[in-house]
Design an enzyme around this catalytic site. Sequence first.
Site, PDB file in Angstrom:
ATOM      1  N   GLU A  73      30.888 -42.910 -31.737  1.00 54.28           N
ATOM      2  CA  GLU A  73      29.676 -43.725 -31.785  1.00 54.28           C
ATOM      3  C   GLU A  73      29.163 -43.724 -33.211  1.00 54.28           C
ATOM      4  OE1 GLU A  73      26.796 -42.618 -28.767  1.00 54.28           O
ATOM      5  OE2 GLU A  73      27.815 -43.908 -27.306  1.00 54.28           O
ATOM      6  N   HIS A 120      24.229 -52.738 -28.624  1.00 54.55           N
ATOM      7  CA  HIS A 120      24.975 -51.651 -27.973  1.00 54.55           C
ATOM      8  C   HIS A 120      24.545 -51.516 -26.517  1.00 54.55           C
ATOM      9  CE1 HIS A 120      26.742 -47.729 -27.141  1.00 54.55           C
ATOM     10  NE2 HIS A 120      25.559 -47.234 -26.894  1.00 54.55           N
ATOM     11  N   ASP A 128      19.064 -37.718 -29.401  1.00 55.81           N
ATOM     12  CA  ASP A 128      19.775 -38.954 -29.689  1.00 55.81           C
ATOM     13  C   ASP A 128      19.047 -40.128 -29.042  1.00 55.81           C
ATOM     14  OD1 ASP A 128      21.751 -40.338 -30.985  1.00 55.81           O
ATOM     15  OD2 ASP A 128      23.208 -40.143 -29.373  1.00 55.81           O
ATOM     16  N   GLU A 154      26.529 -43.935 -35.764  1.00 52.64           N
ATOM     17  CA  GLU A 154      25.079 -43.751 -35.761  1.00 52.64           C
ATOM     18  C   GLU A 154      24.601 -43.323 -37.139  1.00 52.64           C
ATOM     19  OE1 GLU A 154      23.300 -41.462 -32.682  1.00 52.64           O
ATOM     20  OE2 GLU A 154      24.810 -41.971 -31.171  1.00 52.64           O
ATOM     21  N   ARG A 195      33.974 -40.999 -22.395  1.00 59.45           N
ATOM     22  CA  ARG A 195      33.374 -42.021 -21.516  1.00 59.45           C
ATOM     23  C   ARG A 195      33.669 -41.787 -20.046  1.00 59.45           C
ATOM     24  NH1 ARG A 195      29.521 -43.820 -24.765  1.00 59.45           N
ATOM     25  NH2 ARG A 195      30.353 -44.743 -26.678  1.00 59.45           N
TER      26      ARG A 195
END
Lengths: 441, 441
Positions: B211, B146, B139, B213, B249
């Site tokens: 997220e 961001h 990743d 992506e 998180r």
Amino acid sequence: MELNHTHDPRTRSWLASANEAGCDFPIQNLPFGGFRKAGSNEAFRGGVAIGDQIIDLAALSQTDALQGLPALALRTCAGSSLNDFMAMGPVAWRALRHALFDLLREDASGEAVQALRNSLVPQLEAEHTVPSRIGNYTDFYTSIHHARNVGRVIRPDDPLTPNFQWLPIAYHGRASSVVISGTPFHRPMGQAMLPGAAAPVYGPCARLDFELELGFYIGPGNAMGETVPLEQAEAHIFGICLLNDWSARDHQFWEMAPLGPFLGKNFCTSVSPWIVTLEALAPYRVPFAHPANEPQPLPYLDAPSNRAHGGVDIQLEVLLETAQHRAKGAAPDRLSATGFRHQYWTIGQMVTQHTVGGCNLQSGDLLGTGTISGPTPAEAGAIVELSLGGTRDIELPGTGERRRFLEDGDNVILRGWCEKPGAARIGFGQCSGEILPARQG
Amino acid sequence: MELNHTHDPRTRSWLASANEAGCDFPIQNLPFGGFRKAGSNEAFRGGVAIGDQIIDLAALSQTDALQGLPALALRTCAGSSLNDFMAMGPVAWRALRHALFDLLREDASGEAVQALRNSLVPQLEAEHTVPSRIGNYTDFYTSIHHARNVGRVIRPDDPLTPNFQWLPIAYHGRASSVVISGTPFHRPMGQAMLPGAAAPVYGPCARLDFELELGFYIGPGNAMGETVPLEQAEAHIFGICLLNDWSARDHQFWEMAPLGPFLGKNFCTSVSPWIVTLEALAPYRVPFAHPANEPQPLPYLDAPSNRAHGGVDIQLEVLLETAQHRAKGAAPDRLSATGFRHQYWTIGQMVTQHTVGGCNLQSGDLLGTGTISGPTPAEAGAIVELSLGGTRDIELPGTGERRRFLEDGDNVILRGWCEKPGAARIGFGQCSGEILPARQG
């Protein structure tokens, strides 16, 4: 972790080389790996080390030497990787190890013994392969001495991050570049930021390092969303090998904020050929606890079995053989000697932590312990620690050379073994790798 | 990146659903994926989306519809993963896409067209699988917006790390927990350190995030020790999908010093079923450059082709459907809308950076772009950004609910598409995932 007849140090084999003092692979060890005749086009297949020989498990599986569960387990070792065998779990692993042990005993005889004898291949004539298809490789960071030593290089005021004593820190590594011991690799190219510079430079790594680690392979996996409780964690561990997590420190320290090491680590990771089973290591399990005045593990990372014998007393050393050693015929110089008993977290705790959020481990996955450094400077498991961040020369008595980081032609050799009175020596063999010059693009 | 007849927006198909306005899968797209009849025990096999149907590539490969290279390429799509097809490279990919395009044209006729027609399966009757065996998942972290938004949460004084504008930052993720869109997952358990606390707590994630992506799959790989030059990087990219890198998180921010995210990310990563090929995206390639007053890429990360058309103008949005939306029959609420054109590094630069030190990519590897956030607050690609680190409520007009992080029952839906005058719409479909309650051990 209970001892059984396969741990009796008095048992000898009819194979003389297995009985020699200092042999890494006596009848009490029987580690698993993948091999074929060196330089051949043969298929790789499973093997077990005994003395200076390898039992060819594909050849043995073509015979009637074993019956029942040991025979079923043996059949899973005939292919090019041990993933299916690893997936079978401790009962099958033990069944095959005990069956081989019984056939190798000094007093064993009969057709099955002859079949095993016919399946032996000299280790000197073999080449090895990474013994599993590694789905994912994870590297931990569980030596507090390494964390403090390296932390001092990067963060002099605050070497140990606040989470270190609360959880086994880890990151995902690169599975595709895990290679078998003896595979040379090119010094990596990459970006580094020199002190005081305004822009990074692109070039060959100037601070190439080794990392002395142990690796362990996952046996049965866990389903996504499930956690492996600490009391059951070791049933998911097939066995242990030596691992060198080569590191490009200049590239690593520039790239790693904020998401951790990437190119600084993923160009090569070396593993030793032989996986020593947890059963063979049973005599060397040791109690494990954190000092009473330090944080105690949260309940999910604590268990009576882990306290009673979560540790493994494995002795380790790092040797360096430079091009000059080879030219002179000089023996490699020892850079470091330490042991796994100093580690801050156990392999069981690593498995439980890895799965606590539901991450699914798969049979054949490789987990590294992180660099293993002991409490004194001479016990450091990486050259960046031994040279105090590249500020101090390391003397090589064999050639009169000096090192602060690794140079082209350097061959780093990791060795590991367990030894104590009243138990058979259990060796890990060695894990080596030579550095080739950078390929400049 | 040159346009050819498959990009002509006027071309229509005999399949009416492929010609409808707003269709993600017109004849100009033809994305690849893996599917089977939903709820069946059939083997997964390759498919191509067209309109509201799927071309069953295993069924088609049993016919004489294609000849030559397209037929060889088709055969590699008949199995349970597309790795072998990905390994064939751009010439083979293009040959098969063009052959299917020709059979799908409004004016096509003959036995081959009939064979293709017979191989269609309605998308509504299909279930999907991750289209490749992913050897390694990486990743990246390539949106400067961001990086600044999240950086402000963790490091208010210094949100952007000094390396960000010099290299595409990345970390290795977990391949085993990459799942196909629509797969629910449990809220992860783990450790978090609450502000001001003396010890961490163990419990369900309290700050669960998505997220937004894009993911891209590797076609032909590179040998260990070899670097893929930027001019050749796109020949190693098979195509692009949507990707949700779910993040815990609270767990992530506690664990990630110094080695980066681990459990905070490895419990689940979702990908969309369809991989849009780079050829289909050719009309949407855009020039790419860093602002002249900012650092310019080092030579190995710079190339005329990358400047000319390294970017891809993909539009993206994030929708949230809560349990209350479902109970009311209300449409999901839109949380964010942005585009990939804002990204700081290109997919070609990501491939070159990944291999600059010699790391070997393998066919079927998955690379994520990192969270895609645009320059304004409403364009943020993660809830931790939208809620300013969990300090601000996000309103959901459809139900009157509010969110700072994700709750159990929330279903996050990513969507992506390319659209502009003079070109056919190229859609990515969607990538969704619902959060199940934590399994408390």
